[in-house]
Enzyme design. Structure first.
Site, PDB file in Angstrom:
ATOM      1  N   GLY A  10       0.827  -1.215   0.000  1.00 20.48           N
ATOM      2  CA  GLY A  10       0.000   0.000   0.000  1.00 20.48           C
ATOM      3  C   GLY A  10       0.856   1.258   0.000  1.00 20.48           C
ATOM      4  O   GLY A  10       2.093   1.195  -0.029  1.00 20.48           O
ATOM      5  N   ASP A  56      -4.652 -12.496   2.154  1.00 23.40           N
ATOM      6  CA  ASP A  56      -5.638 -11.669   2.849  1.00 23.40           C
ATOM      7  C   ASP A  56      -5.453 -11.866   4.353  1.00 23.40           C
ATOM      8  O   ASP A  56      -5.597 -12.984   4.870  1.00 23.40           O
ATOM      9  CB  ASP A  56      -7.050 -12.103   2.413  1.00 23.40           C
ATOM     10  CG  ASP A  56      -8.122 -11.198   3.011  1.00 23.40           C
ATOM     11  OD1 ASP A  56      -7.861 -10.569   4.065  1.00 23.40           O
ATOM     12  OD2 ASP A  56      -9.212 -11.140   2.427  1.00 23.40           O
ATOM     13  N   VAL A  57      -5.152 -10.816   5.040  1.00 18.95           N
ATOM     14  CA  VAL A  57      -4.787 -10.914   6.460  1.00 18.95           C
ATOM     15  C   VAL A  57      -5.991 -11.286   7.340  1.00 18.95           C
ATOM     16  O   VAL A  57      -5.822 -11.620   8.515  1.00 18.95           O
ATOM     17  CB  VAL A  57      -4.100  -9.595   6.905  1.00 18.95           C
ATOM     18  CG1 VAL A  57      -5.097  -8.466   7.060  1.00 18.95           C
ATOM     19  CG2 VAL A  57      -3.305  -9.768   8.176  1.00 18.95           C
ATOM     20  N   LEU A  61      -2.963 -16.569   9.361  1.00 15.17           N
ATOM     21  CA  LEU A  61      -1.727 -15.905   8.968  1.00 15.17           C
ATOM     22  C   LEU A  61      -0.551 -16.613   9.620  1.00 15.17           C
ATOM     23  O   LEU A  61      -0.513 -16.757  10.838  1.00 15.17           O
ATOM     24  CB  LEU A  61      -1.814 -14.448   9.471  1.00 15.17           C
ATOM     25  CG  LEU A  61      -0.741 -13.460   9.098  1.00 15.17           C
ATOM     26  CD1 LEU A  61      -0.612 -13.345   7.590  1.00 15.17           C
ATOM     27  CD2 LEU A  61      -1.099 -12.104   9.695  1.00 15.17           C
ATOM     28  N   LEU A  73      -0.721  -2.655   9.002  1.00 13.88           N
ATOM     29  CA  LEU A  73      -1.259  -1.503   8.271  1.00 13.88           C
ATOM     30  C   LEU A  73      -2.405  -1.858   7.334  1.00 13.88           C
ATOM     31  O   LEU A  73      -3.030  -0.967   6.776  1.00 13.88           O
ATOM     32  CB  LEU A  73      -0.149  -0.829   7.441  1.00 13.88           C
ATOM     33  CG  LEU A  73       0.709   0.185   8.195  1.00 13.88           C
ATOM     34  CD1 LEU A  73       1.805  -0.519   8.975  1.00 13.88           C
ATOM     35  CD2 LEU A  73       1.323   1.189   7.243  1.00 13.88           C
ATOM     36  N   SER A  75      -5.631  -2.283   5.507  1.00 12.85           N
ATOM     37  CA  SER A  75      -6.834  -1.505   5.797  1.00 12.85           C
ATOM     38  C   SER A  75      -7.428  -0.968   4.504  1.00 12.85           C
ATOM     39  O   SER A  75      -6.772  -0.926   3.473  1.00 12.85           O
ATOM     40  CB  SER A  75      -6.403  -0.330   6.695  1.00 12.85           C
ATOM     41  OG  SER A  75      -7.490   0.425   7.088  1.00 12.85           O
ATOM     42  N   LYS A  91     -13.958  -6.385   8.431  1.00 11.75           N
ATOM     43  CA  LYS A  91     -13.216  -7.635   8.649  1.00 11.75           C
ATOM     44  C   LYS A  91     -11.718  -7.380   8.814  1.00 11.75           C
ATOM     45  O   LYS A  91     -11.081  -7.969   9.687  1.00 11.75           O
ATOM     46  CB  LYS A  91     -13.464  -8.604   7.481  1.00 11.75           C
ATOM     47  CG  LYS A  91     -14.824  -9.285   7.573  1.00 11.75           C
ATOM     48  CD  LYS A  91     -15.144 -10.116   6.351  1.00 11.75           C
ATOM     49  CE  LYS A  91     -14.322 -11.371   6.261  1.00 11.75           C
ATOM     50  NZ  LYS A  91     -14.691 -12.170   5.067  1.00 11.75           N
ATOM     51  N   TYR A 145     -15.593   1.770   9.268  1.00 11.96           N
ATOM     52  CA  TYR A 145     -14.145   2.002   9.401  1.00 11.96           C
ATOM     53  C   TYR A 145     -13.817   2.414  10.832  1.00 11.96           C
ATOM     54  O   TYR A 145     -12.936   1.830  11.470  1.00 11.96           O
ATOM     55  CB  TYR A 145     -13.718   3.088   8.412  1.00 11.96           C
ATOM     56  CG  TYR A 145     -12.237   3.374   8.422  1.00 11.96           C
ATOM     57  CD1 TYR A 145     -11.324   2.390   8.047  1.00 11.96           C
ATOM     58  CD2 TYR A 145     -11.745   4.620   8.805  1.00 11.96           C
ATOM     59  CE1 TYR A 145      -9.952   2.641   8.057  1.00 11.96           C
ATOM     60  CE2 TYR A 145     -10.386   4.887   8.804  1.00 11.96           C
ATOM     61  CZ  TYR A 145      -9.497   3.896   8.431  1.00 11.96           C
ATOM     62  OH  TYR A 145      -8.148   4.149   8.437  1.00 11.96           O
ATOM     63  N   THR A 175      -2.721  11.760   5.549  1.00 14.28           N
ATOM     64  CA  THR A 175      -1.338  11.686   5.081  1.00 14.28           C
ATOM     65  C   THR A 175      -1.351  11.584   3.559  1.00 14.28           C
ATOM     66  O   THR A 175      -2.263  10.984   2.987  1.00 14.28           O
ATOM     67  CB  THR A 175      -0.639  10.475   5.723  1.00 14.28           C
ATOM     68  OG1 THR A 175      -0.570  10.705   7.135  1.00 14.28           O
ATOM     69  CG2 THR A 175       0.770  10.267   5.206  1.00 14.28           C
TER      70      THR A 175
END
Ligand code: UDP
Length: 319
Positions: A10, A56-57, A61, A73, A75, A91, A145, A175
């Site tokens: 990302g 996919d986390v 894992l 991170l 997201s 999720k 979120y 950011t």
């Protein structure tokens, strides 16, 4: 150190990977490429200290070998994305954080959570310091979120208190920088892409809402200072230079040559429902405990970002 970054392809994850590799660490990047992009890490191909795993986390894992740090991170942090994909957003914040914590615990690694200024919701306290609990609408469109990140913070603290896991939480305020997704729908990318394409800049409503924008290298610096600290409490990382969205549009207009108009748009979907009216980090904690404050002026950071998108868009046109 051997460091795993979820969301490593990302925008922010890939900049962190570059910086950590540059300091001699080895990095494993995990990403399902839902919002990340292989282009962000293609320059790392062939680097023996770097490994990419497409995964996919939110699923089980596991990685072989020792890990010193898990930087979580992964997201879907753009309002437009989480309106389109509310369930994956929940999720990854909830199940994904649980998986990443489990991995950190199994490896005895430090766990670092990327949280967000959205935990403050549409804030009733201004600027926002870490001891403010926020004003979030759990059933509104942004709730998916905001609540997933609030859950992520709660489960991180539970692992810290109950399992004795060493943890860090940083709350990222808006950011920007190279490697943002051109179509992520956020104000920085929308305005820059619109200006470079000669289209009007879409200022939602009257443009009086405020944000403050932090350049990505400053954020990465703050994250690494936090990594090196022993600070278990949440820390805001953002730039306190607050401006209205209208002022921001005028800045992008000027820095891209002034050729684009500004138009006021009233979105008909839910994208501005519960949109925070104001946002500015109180960075006293980061400044006192980490010796951190942002260094890159908005015009310099925006210049770098505009150059990146200019090259990206002309490359896309050439294909
Ligand atoms: N915004 C805007 N025009 C756009 C995109 C966003 O005026 O084309 C506004 C949006 O309503 C919000 C602010 O800019 O008030 C920042 O939006 P962004 O999506 O970047 O992220 P947020 O800070 O809301 O998470």
């Amino acid at each position: 150190m051997r460091i795993l970054i979820t969301g490593g392809a990302g925008f922010i994850g890939s900049h962190l990977a570059d910086r950590l590799l540059g300091e001699g660490h080895s990095v494993i990047a995990i990403d399902n490429l839902a919002t990340g992009h292989p282009r962000n890490i293609e320059h790392l191909a062939g680097n023996e200290s770097f490994r990419f795993i497409k995964h996919d986390v939110t699923d089980y894992l596991y990685v072989e070998g020792e890990l010193d740090v898990v930087l979580h991170l992964a997201s879907l942090p753009s309002p437009v994305d989480y309106l389109k994909k509310p369930i994956p957003t929940l999720k990854v914040g909830a199940l994904g954080t649980h998986k990443a914590l489990g991995l950190a615990r199994a490896k005895g690694a430090l766990f670092m959570l990327a949280s967000t200024s959205e935990v403050y919701g549409d804030p009733l306290v201004h600027p926002q310091a870490e001891d403010y609990w926020g004003n979030v609408n759990p059933v509104g469109p942004r709730g998916v979120y905001d609540e997933s990140k609030r859950f992520a913070e709660a489960i991180t603290m539970a692992y810290h208190r109950y399992h004795g896991l060493d943890t860090r939480i940083f709350r990222i305020f808006n950011t920007y920088g190279p490697r943002m997704r051109v179509d992520d729908g956020r104000v920085v990318t929308n305005f820059i892409a619109q200006a470079l394409r000669g289209q009007p800049l879409t200022v939602y409503d009257d443009g009086s809402r405020t944000r403050s924008f932090c350049y990505v290298s400053d954020l990465v610096d703050g994250i690494l200072r936090l990594l090196g600290s022993s600070e278990n409490e949440p820390v805001n990382l953002g730039n306190p230079n607050e401006m209205t969205i209208l002022e921001f549009a005028q800045t992008v207009q000027r820095l891209t040559g002034g050729g684009s108009e500004l138009v006021h748009v009233v979105p008909t979907d839910e994208r501005t429902k519960d949109d925070p009216q104001v946002r500015r980090p109180d960075i006293s904690r980061a400044s006192e405990r980490l010796g951190w404050s942002p260094q890159v002026p908005l015009e310099d950071g925006l210049g770098q970002t505009i150059d990146y998108f200019r090259a990206l868009l002309s490359h896309d046109r050439a294909r």
